[in-house]
Scaffold this motif. Structure first.
Motif, PDB file in Angstrom:
ATOM      1  N   ARG A  32       0.812  -1.227   0.021  1.00 36.90           N
ATOM      2  CA  ARG A  32      -0.029  -0.213  -0.064  1.00 36.90           C
ATOM      3  C   ARG A  32       0.725   1.141  -0.017  1.00 36.90           C
ATOM      4  N   LEU A  33       0.462   2.278  -0.699  1.00 40.79           N
ATOM      5  CA  LEU A  33       1.138   3.452  -0.511  1.00 40.79           C
ATOM      6  C   LEU A  33       0.651   4.166   0.814  1.00 40.79           C
ATOM      7  N   ALA A  34       1.562   5.035   1.143  1.00 37.19           N
ATOM      8  CA  ALA A  34       1.501   5.979   2.273  1.00 37.19           C
ATOM      9  C   ALA A  34       1.867   7.338   2.322  1.00 37.19           C
ATOM     10  N   THR A  58       1.304  16.615 -14.711  1.00 42.88           N
ATOM     11  CA  THR A  58       2.672  16.566 -14.217  1.00 42.88           C
ATOM     12  C   THR A  58       2.400  17.066 -12.421  1.00 42.88           C
ATOM     13  N   ASN A  59       3.088  16.709 -11.643  1.00 43.66           N
ATOM     14  CA  ASN A  59       2.994  17.309 -10.201  1.00 43.66           C
ATOM     15  C   ASN A  59       4.160  18.087 -10.213  1.00 43.66           C
ATOM     16  N   ASN A  60       3.532  19.626 -10.422  1.00 46.66           N
ATOM     17  CA  ASN A  60       4.262  20.770 -10.374  1.00 46.66           C
ATOM     18  C   ASN A  60       4.467  21.263  -8.680  1.00 46.66           C
ATOM     19  N   SER A  61       3.750  20.546  -7.830  1.00 48.56           N
ATOM     20  CA  SER A  61       4.155  20.618  -6.357  1.00 48.56           C
ATOM     21  C   SER A  61       4.175  19.595  -5.710  1.00 48.56           C
ATOM     22  N   ILE A  62       4.634  19.317  -4.716  1.00 47.51           N
ATOM     23  CA  ILE A  62       4.420  18.174  -3.932  1.00 47.51           C
ATOM     24  C   ILE A  62       3.102  18.127  -3.218  1.00 47.51           C
ATOM     25  N   ASP A  63       2.296  19.465  -2.862  1.00 40.23           N
ATOM     26  CA  ASP A  63       0.974  19.287  -2.650  1.00 40.23           C
ATOM     27  C   ASP A  63       0.249  18.373  -3.597  1.00 40.23           C
ATOM     28  N   MET A  64       0.475  18.379  -5.177  1.00 39.36           N
ATOM     29  CA  MET A  64      -0.483  17.646  -5.857  1.00 39.36           C
ATOM     30  C   MET A  64      -0.100  16.099  -5.594  1.00 39.36           C
ATOM     31  N   THR A  65       0.842  15.721  -5.195  1.00 39.48           N
ATOM     32  CA  THR A  65       1.311  14.408  -4.696  1.00 39.48           C
ATOM     33  C   THR A  65       0.445  13.812  -3.597  1.00 39.48           C
ATOM     34  N   ASN A  66       0.786  14.812  -2.641  1.00 42.75           N
ATOM     35  CA  ASN A  66       0.096  14.641  -1.194  1.00 42.75           C
ATOM     36  C   ASN A  66      -1.439  14.394  -1.429  1.00 42.75           C
ATOM     37  N   ASP A  67      -1.962  15.088  -2.643  1.00 44.53           N
ATOM     38  CA  ASP A  67      -3.559  14.980  -2.702  1.00 44.53           C
ATOM     39  C   ASP A  67      -3.770  13.666  -3.321  1.00 44.53           C
ATOM     40  N   PHE A  68      -2.870  13.174  -4.227  1.00 46.64           N
ATOM     41  CA  PHE A  68      -3.052  11.823  -4.786  1.00 46.64           C
ATOM     42  C   PHE A  68      -2.955  10.788  -3.684  1.00 46.64           C
ATOM     43  N   LEU A  69      -1.850  10.988  -2.917  1.00 51.30           N
ATOM     44  CA  LEU A  69      -1.768   9.784  -1.754  1.00 51.30           C
ATOM     45  C   LEU A  69      -2.859   9.751  -0.907  1.00 51.30           C
ATOM     46  N   MET A  71      -6.087  10.618  -1.476  1.00 49.04           N
ATOM     47  CA  MET A  71      -7.164   9.985  -2.096  1.00 49.04           C
ATOM     48  C   MET A  71      -7.129   8.399  -2.220  1.00 49.04           C
ATOM     49  N   VAL A  72      -5.807   8.107  -2.502  1.00 51.91           N
ATOM     50  CA  VAL A  72      -5.492   6.474  -2.321  1.00 51.91           C
ATOM     51  C   VAL A  72      -5.874   5.943  -1.009  1.00 51.91           C
ATOM     52  N   THR A  73      -5.097   6.671  -0.176  1.00 51.48           N
ATOM     53  CA  THR A  73      -5.106   5.782   1.245  1.00 51.48           C
ATOM     54  C   THR A  73      -6.448   5.991   1.790  1.00 51.48           C
ATOM     55  N   GLU A  74      -7.123   6.957   1.685  1.00 55.84           N
ATOM     56  CA  GLU A  74      -8.745   7.024   2.230  1.00 55.84           C
ATOM     57  C   GLU A  74      -9.404   6.013   1.401  1.00 55.84           C
ATOM     58  N   GLY A  75      -8.981   5.641   0.084  1.00 56.91           N
ATOM     59  CA  GLY A  75      -9.878   4.564  -0.511  1.00 56.91           C
ATOM     60  C   GLY A  75      -9.352   3.097  -0.030  1.00 56.91           C
ATOM     61  N   GLU A  77      -9.689   1.756   2.942  1.00 62.77           N
ATOM     62  CA  GLU A  77     -10.501   1.134   3.661  1.00 62.77           C
ATOM     63  C   GLU A  77     -11.858   1.017   3.269  1.00 62.77           C
ATOM     64  N   LYS A  78     -12.183   1.583   2.173  1.00 59.04           N
ATOM     65  CA  LYS A  78     -13.555   1.483   1.637  1.00 59.04           C
ATOM     66  C   LYS A  78     -13.424   0.553   0.351  1.00 59.04           C
ATOM     67  N   GLY A  79     -12.220  -0.187   0.136  1.00 66.05           N
ATOM     68  CA  GLY A  79     -12.204  -1.030  -0.935  1.00 66.05           C
ATOM     69  C   GLY A  79     -12.341  -0.172  -2.411  1.00 66.05           C
ATOM     70  N   GLU A  80     -11.976   0.837  -2.566  1.00 60.97           N
ATOM     71  CA  GLU A  80     -11.965   1.731  -3.638  1.00 60.97           C
ATOM     72  C   GLU A  80     -10.512   1.742  -4.192  1.00 60.97           C
ATOM     73  N   SER A  81      -9.407   1.544  -3.586  1.00 60.65           N
ATOM     74  CA  SER A  81      -8.275   1.600  -4.169  1.00 60.65           C
ATOM     75  C   SER A  81      -7.428   0.410  -4.462  1.00 60.65           C
ATOM     76  N   GLY A  82      -7.009   0.310  -5.616  1.00 58.69           N
ATOM     77  CA  GLY A  82      -6.278  -0.929  -6.051  1.00 58.69           C
ATOM     78  C   GLY A  82      -4.655  -0.567  -6.305  1.00 58.69           C
ATOM     79  N   GLU A  83      -4.432   0.672  -5.762  1.00 60.14           N
ATOM     80  CA  GLU A  83      -2.979   1.062  -6.336  1.00 60.14           C
ATOM     81  C   GLU A  83      -1.984   0.292  -5.239  1.00 60.14           C
ATOM     82  N   ARG A  84      -0.902  -0.115  -5.789  1.00 59.50           N
ATOM     83  CA  ARG A  84       0.447  -0.697  -4.724  1.00 59.50           C
ATOM     84  C   ARG A  84       1.613   0.226  -5.344  1.00 59.50           C
ATOM     85  N   ALA A  85       2.282   0.442  -4.096  1.00 65.93           N
ATOM     86  CA  ALA A  85       3.471   1.031  -4.621  1.00 65.93           C
ATOM     87  C   ALA A  85       4.413   0.039  -5.035  1.00 65.93           C
ATOM     88  N   ILE A  86       5.189   0.494  -5.978  1.00 71.51           N
ATOM     89  CA  ILE A  86       6.188  -0.559  -6.496  1.00 71.51           C
ATOM     90  C   ILE A  86       7.618  -0.076  -5.617  1.00 71.51           C
TER      91      ILE A  86
END
Length: 197
Positions: A32-34, A58-69, A71-75, A77-86
């Motif tokens: 899982r991503l964190a 393109t993530n022009n700021s780390i804030d954009m990356t934090n928004d993505f993370l 969304m994924v981490t909150e998802g 627990e709902k069974g909505e995120s299938g993303e895995r960190a490589i």
């Protein structure tokens, strides 16, 4: 299939995505991503060579990356995120993301997605990672079909999908509006009966 059966299948997928395990290969860990992965993820999501074929900007700021993370981490627990960190096991660094980015409960199908740090292109890493997700999709999620899609000029992704044993099905013409233009999309797939699970 009745509506009730469809709902049961949906609950099954949510259950499996919530409980989706870590995967480990010779070189990689898929986990899982964190939020603590932000610096690593930003390092490649801020690279236009990585983001250009993708629907996201393109993530022009780390804030954009934090928004993505977030969304994924909150998802998760709902069974909505299938993303895995490589994660590159040798260093513990996150070098990409592999994911189930969509699925149909009714048709027992899913789509794979990924993006990878340019520093690790051409080393078979994505193939190694996606093989784990494909096996999980057929063996644990009981999928019938798994898709992969890419731009017509994304030759690296086309090579990956062929190495995974996927069949080229055709090209969707100008089907997606991405970064100011309509782009063609190549579609690949593999069936559970072909995979031999």
């Amino acid at each position: 299939m009745s509506r009730h059966q469809v709902e049961v299948k949906r609950m099954d997928y949510e259950y499996y995505l919530q409980g989706m395990p870590e995967f480990e290969t010779e070189r990689l860990k898929l986990r899982r991503l964190a939020m603590s992965d932000a610096e690593d993820v930003y390092s490649f999501c801020s690279n236009p060579n990585v983001s250009d074929p993708m629907t996201w900007e393109t993530n022009n700021s780390i804030d954009m990356t934090n928004d993505f993370l977030r969304m994924v981490t909150e998802g998760y627990e709902k069974g909505e995120s299938g993303e895995r960190a490589i994660e590159w096991k040798e260093t513990g660094q996150v070098i990409g993301v592999a994911a189930f980015i969509g699925w149909s409960n009714v048709h027992q199908s899913a789509e794979l997605g990924y993006f990878l740090s340019e520093d690790y292109w051409g080393r078979g890493i994505v193939t190694e990672a996606l093989q784990e997700l494909i096996y999980y999709g057929f063996d644990e999620l009981d999928l019938n079909r798994i898709d992969g899609r890419c731009d017509t000029d994304n030759f690296g992704s086309q090579k990956v999908m062929k190495k995974l044993g996927m069949t080229y099905e055709g090209t969707l013409r100008k089907n997606e509006w991405i970064k100011g233009e309509f782009r063609d999309t190549q579609v690949y797939s593999i069936l559970g009966s072909e995979y031999g699970v």
